[in-house]
Design a protein around this motif. Structure first.
Motif, PDB file in Angstrom:
ATOM      1  N   LYS A   7      15.987   3.508 -33.466  1.00  0.00           N
ATOM      2  CA  LYS A   7      16.702   3.078 -32.663  1.00  0.00           C
ATOM      3  C   LYS A   7      15.958   2.620 -31.256  1.00  0.00           C
ATOM      4  CE  LYS A   7      19.397   6.314 -30.002  1.00  0.00           C
ATOM      5  NZ  LYS A   7      19.524   6.333 -28.711  1.00  0.00           N
ATOM      6  N   THR A   8      14.484   3.419 -31.871  1.00  0.00           N
ATOM      7  CA  THR A   8      13.791   2.946 -30.637  1.00  0.00           C
ATOM      8  C   THR A   8      13.450   1.961 -30.078  1.00  0.00           C
ATOM      9  OG1 THR A   8      12.791   5.017 -30.838  1.00  0.00           O
ATOM     10  CG2 THR A   8      11.733   4.567 -30.074  1.00  0.00           C
ATOM     11  N   VAL A   9      13.695   1.675 -31.133  1.00  0.00           N
ATOM     12  CA  VAL A   9      12.458  -0.242 -31.532  1.00  0.00           C
ATOM     13  C   VAL A   9      13.693  -0.741 -30.561  1.00  0.00           C
ATOM     14  CG1 VAL A   9      11.979  -2.454 -32.560  1.00  0.00           C
ATOM     15  CG2 VAL A   9      11.420  -0.483 -33.099  1.00  0.00           C
ATOM     16  N   VAL A  10      14.943  -1.170 -30.834  1.00  0.00           N
ATOM     17  CA  VAL A  10      16.577  -1.882 -30.427  1.00  0.00           C
ATOM     18  C   VAL A  10      16.556  -0.841 -29.089  1.00  0.00           C
ATOM     19  CG1 VAL A  10      18.527  -1.487 -29.793  1.00  0.00           C
ATOM     20  CG2 VAL A  10      17.520  -1.857 -32.732  1.00  0.00           C
ATOM     21  N   ASP A  11      16.620   0.441 -28.903  1.00  0.00           N
ATOM     22  CA  ASP A  11      16.574   0.997 -27.245  1.00  0.00           C
ATOM     23  C   ASP A  11      15.754  -0.343 -26.440  1.00  0.00           C
ATOM     24  OD1 ASP A  11      18.326   2.084 -28.611  1.00  0.00           O
ATOM     25  OD2 ASP A  11      17.169   4.602 -28.161  1.00  0.00           O
ATOM     26  N   ARG A  12      14.538  -0.531 -26.985  1.00  0.00           N
ATOM     27  CA  ARG A  12      13.341  -0.938 -25.637  1.00  0.00           C
ATOM     28  C   ARG A  12      14.098  -2.639 -25.875  1.00  0.00           C
ATOM     29  NH1 ARG A  12       8.838   1.826 -24.024  1.00  0.00           N
ATOM     30  NH2 ARG A  12       6.874  -0.096 -23.160  1.00  0.00           N
ATOM     31  N   TYR A  13      14.091  -3.273 -27.003  1.00  0.00           N
ATOM     32  CA  TYR A  13      14.997  -4.632 -26.663  1.00  0.00           C
ATOM     33  C   TYR A  13      16.280  -4.380 -25.533  1.00  0.00           C
ATOM     34  CZ  TYR A  13      12.806  -7.140 -30.659  1.00  0.00           C
ATOM     35  OH  TYR A  13      11.770  -7.513 -31.727  1.00  0.00           O
ATOM     36  N   ILE A  14      16.999  -3.433 -26.097  1.00  0.00           N
ATOM     37  CA  ILE A  14      18.060  -4.058 -25.063  1.00  0.00           C
ATOM     38  C   ILE A  14      17.549  -3.747 -23.455  1.00  0.00           C
ATOM     39  CG2 ILE A  14      20.656  -1.999 -24.792  1.00  0.00           C
ATOM     40  CD1 ILE A  14      20.999  -1.508 -27.719  1.00  0.00           C
ATOM     41  N   ASP A  15      16.851  -2.320 -23.430  1.00  0.00           N
ATOM     42  CA  ASP A  15      16.047  -2.356 -22.176  1.00  0.00           C
ATOM     43  C   ASP A  15      15.665  -3.249 -21.663  1.00  0.00           C
ATOM     44  OD1 ASP A  15      16.154   0.390 -21.182  1.00  0.00           O
ATOM     45  OD2 ASP A  15      13.908   0.587 -21.421  1.00  0.00           O
ATOM     46  N   ARG A  16      15.045  -4.337 -21.847  1.00  0.00           N
ATOM     47  CA  ARG A  16      14.348  -5.496 -21.607  1.00  0.00           C
ATOM     48  C   ARG A  16      15.178  -6.645 -21.032  1.00  0.00           C
ATOM     49  NH1 ARG A  16       8.532  -6.157 -21.516  1.00  0.00           N
ATOM     50  NH2 ARG A  16       9.383  -7.311 -20.427  1.00  0.00           N
ATOM     51  N   LEU A  17      15.954  -6.663 -22.686  1.00  0.00           N
ATOM     52  CA  LEU A  17      16.536  -7.999 -22.632  1.00  0.00           C
ATOM     53  C   LEU A  17      18.050  -7.581 -21.959  1.00  0.00           C
ATOM     54  CD1 LEU A  17      15.490  -9.260 -25.700  1.00  0.00           C
ATOM     55  CD2 LEU A  17      14.777  -9.663 -23.619  1.00  0.00           C
ATOM     56  N   SER A  18      19.044  -7.410 -21.902  1.00  0.00           N
ATOM     57  CA  SER A  18      20.769  -6.996 -21.759  1.00  0.00           C
ATOM     58  C   SER A  18      20.687  -7.490 -21.047  1.00  0.00           C
ATOM     59  CB  SER A  18      21.201  -5.419 -22.620  1.00  0.00           C
ATOM     60  OG  SER A  18      20.851  -4.315 -21.481  1.00  0.00           O
ATOM     61  N   ASP A  19      20.011  -7.457 -19.353  1.00  0.00           N
ATOM     62  CA  ASP A  19      20.739  -7.999 -18.171  1.00  0.00           C
ATOM     63  C   ASP A  19      20.324  -9.159 -17.576  1.00  0.00           C
ATOM     64  OD1 ASP A  19      21.839  -5.330 -18.068  1.00  0.00           O
ATOM     65  OD2 ASP A  19      20.108  -4.270 -16.552  1.00  0.00           O
ATOM     66  N   VAL A  20      20.097  -9.654 -19.247  1.00  0.00           N
ATOM     67  CA  VAL A  20      19.198 -11.323 -18.233  1.00  0.00           C
ATOM     68  C   VAL A  20      20.150 -12.147 -18.933  1.00  0.00           C
ATOM     69  CG1 VAL A  20      17.662 -13.342 -19.322  1.00  0.00           C
ATOM     70  CG2 VAL A  20      17.016 -10.404 -19.489  1.00  0.00           C
ATOM     71  N   ALA A  21      20.890 -13.002 -18.202  1.00  0.00           N
ATOM     72  CA  ALA A  21      21.662 -13.931 -17.670  1.00  0.00           C
ATOM     73  C   ALA A  21      20.994 -15.114 -18.976  1.00  0.00           C
ATOM     74  CB  ALA A  21      21.988 -14.299 -16.561  1.00  0.00           C
ATOM     75  N   GLY A  22      22.155 -14.953 -19.605  1.00  0.00           N
ATOM     76  CA  GLY A  22      22.573 -16.292 -20.661  1.00  0.00           C
ATOM     77  C   GLY A  22      22.162 -15.983 -21.880  1.00  0.00           C
ATOM     78  N   ILE A  23      21.644 -13.999 -22.263  1.00  0.00           N
ATOM     79  CA  ILE A  23      21.494 -13.351 -23.252  1.00  0.00           C
ATOM     80  C   ILE A  23      22.119 -13.207 -23.696  1.00  0.00           C
ATOM     81  CG2 ILE A  23      19.794 -12.858 -24.097  1.00  0.00           C
ATOM     82  CD1 ILE A  23      17.244 -13.382 -22.472  1.00  0.00           C
TER      83      ILE A  23
END
Ligand code: T4K
Length: 369
Positions: A251-267
């Motif tokens: 979960k810690t890993v996934v939370d970090r991915y979400i943090d870094r990538l979820s607001d990026v246009a086109g991803i």
């Protein structure tokens, strides 16, 4: 020189814990054929999964294949092509005709709005896939299955440890088939299980996984050899002790991915579903090249150049496999086709360091418009 990061890495108990678990085998010389570890593991799983019944098998594929055989399915089986080869192969190897339903663009599971019109008088079952650990629309699948008197076998290979509305995920449909392969959230080296209600299916599966042998002098079905051996059961017993901790680390890993990538246009990245306790099995990211600035292929190649092994799970779609010689039309599953051409599953395992997640995200973000 940086070390390679692969898409996943098997979770393992401490060496000594495993050795302790298998020591007794040198006394009893019982290695397979439903021995004491098999029984102990089966009981532990039943408890952990909170299911009525469970049968252990050599792997998730044989769980699917033998469950279909045990139910004596005929004719057509509706499934999705956005999955591992195993799902479709289990259908075809049972002499059944797969009918491919498209997927939902948000969860990548069976699009229930497209399901009913695929049901014919030859349909005997639905085999939906809880892909990446995303749960299918269980209520609607159940409603349609009851309306048309169809069996439902969930491919639950990715969902071990999950619950839906507080209920263990193995409690839905007529059966759910799990994989405990080395690459899964929970592994028994190789392994699989089927959960189900009532006792009938278990009795048939028990025989089928042992060549169809019903008694010392009776072989009553044409079974296979799909018995989980004692070493695999012992690994499962050890890994199950640490599973909750493993899931928390993922979960810690996934939370970090979400943090870094979820607001990026086109991803578009994986997100938790309402009412589901997730197991963080996979982290899919879908790249829209026009909007993001790079295609899935370009991201895949750049990560590979940096020693990072993301994977194209699930590309190609199973209905395009050369094994089927063009028998199935991909035009009938346009959403699945769209996603399969754009998706990458990013590295995910419990010991993946957050600095490594950041490095992966930095590489990806360096490609954006
Ligand atoms: N249904 C679905 C929806 C499934 O995804 C699967 C299996 C099944 C049914 C059938 O269940 P099983 O019969 O397999 O129990 C892997 C797995 O072999 C397969 O279990 C899994 N799905 C599929 C999605 O992925 P590959 O060919 O991509 O695995 P491989 O060998 O490339 O390994 C991937 C990465 O995992 C490696 O880069 C490193 C790591 N790894 C691998 C192995 C074998 C380890 O860390 N340790 C290992 O021992 O298929």
């Amino acid at each position: 020189m940086t070390n390679k990061i692969l898409v996943t890495r098997s979770s393992m108990p401490d060496f000594d814990e495993y050795i302790d678990e298998i020591k007794g085998m040198w006394d009893n010389c019982w290695l397979t054929n439903m021995g004491p570890k098999h029984k102990e593991f089966q009981a532990m799983l039943k408890d952990y999964m909170d299911v009525e019944n469970i049968e252990l098998l050599t792997n998730g594929h044989m769980a699917l294949e033998l469950t279909m055989q045990a139910m004596n399915l005929q004719g057509e089986v509706i499934t999705t092509p956005f999955t591992f080869a195993s799902t479709t192969h289990a259908i075809v190897r049972n002499g059944l005709e797969p009918v491919f339903c498209d997927i939902d663009p948000d969860t990548y599971t069976m699009d229930v709005n497209k399901l009913e019109k695929l049901i014919t008088d030859r349909t005997s079952a639905i085999v939906p896939v809880h892909v990446y650990g995303n749960i299918c629309n269980i209520e609607e699948i159940d409603r349609l299955a009851k309306k048309y008197n169809l069996k439902v076998i969930y491919d639950a290979a990715h969902t071990f440890g999950e619950t839906y509305k507080g209920v263990g995920i193995g409690n839905f449909g007529d059966a759910s088939c799990f994989s405990f392969h080395a690459t899964k959230v929970f592994n028994s080296i190789e392994g699989g299980a089927v959960s189900f209600k009532g006792e009938r299916l278990g009795k048939i599966l028990y025989d089928l996984k042992n060549f169809g042998i019903h008694g010392p002098e009776e072989v009553s079905s044409v079974g296979a050899n799909a018995k989980m051996n004692e070493f695999c059961a012992a690994m499962g017993i050890c890994n199950l002790r640490h599973l909750d901790e493993e899931i928390a680390k993922r979960k810690t890993v996934v939370d970090r991915y979400i943090d870094r990538l979820s607001d990026v246009a086109g991803i578009t990245v994986w997100k938790p579903q309402k009412d589901v306790k997730p197991n963080y099995a996979y982290f899919p990211a879908v790249f829209e090249p026009g909007e993001f600035g790079a295609s899935r292929e370009e991201v895949f190649a750049k990560l590979a150049d940096n020693g990072i092994g993301a994977r194209k799970y699930f590309y190609p779609l199973t209905n395009t496999f050369s094994a089927f010689n063009g028998k199935y039309s991909v035009d009938k599953t346009p959403v699945a086709l769209h996603i399969s051409k754009r998706v990458l599953t990013l590295p995910l395992y419990s010991d993946l360091k957050l600095e490594e997640v950041d490095r992966i995200c930095d590489i990806i973000l360096s490609m954006k418009n």
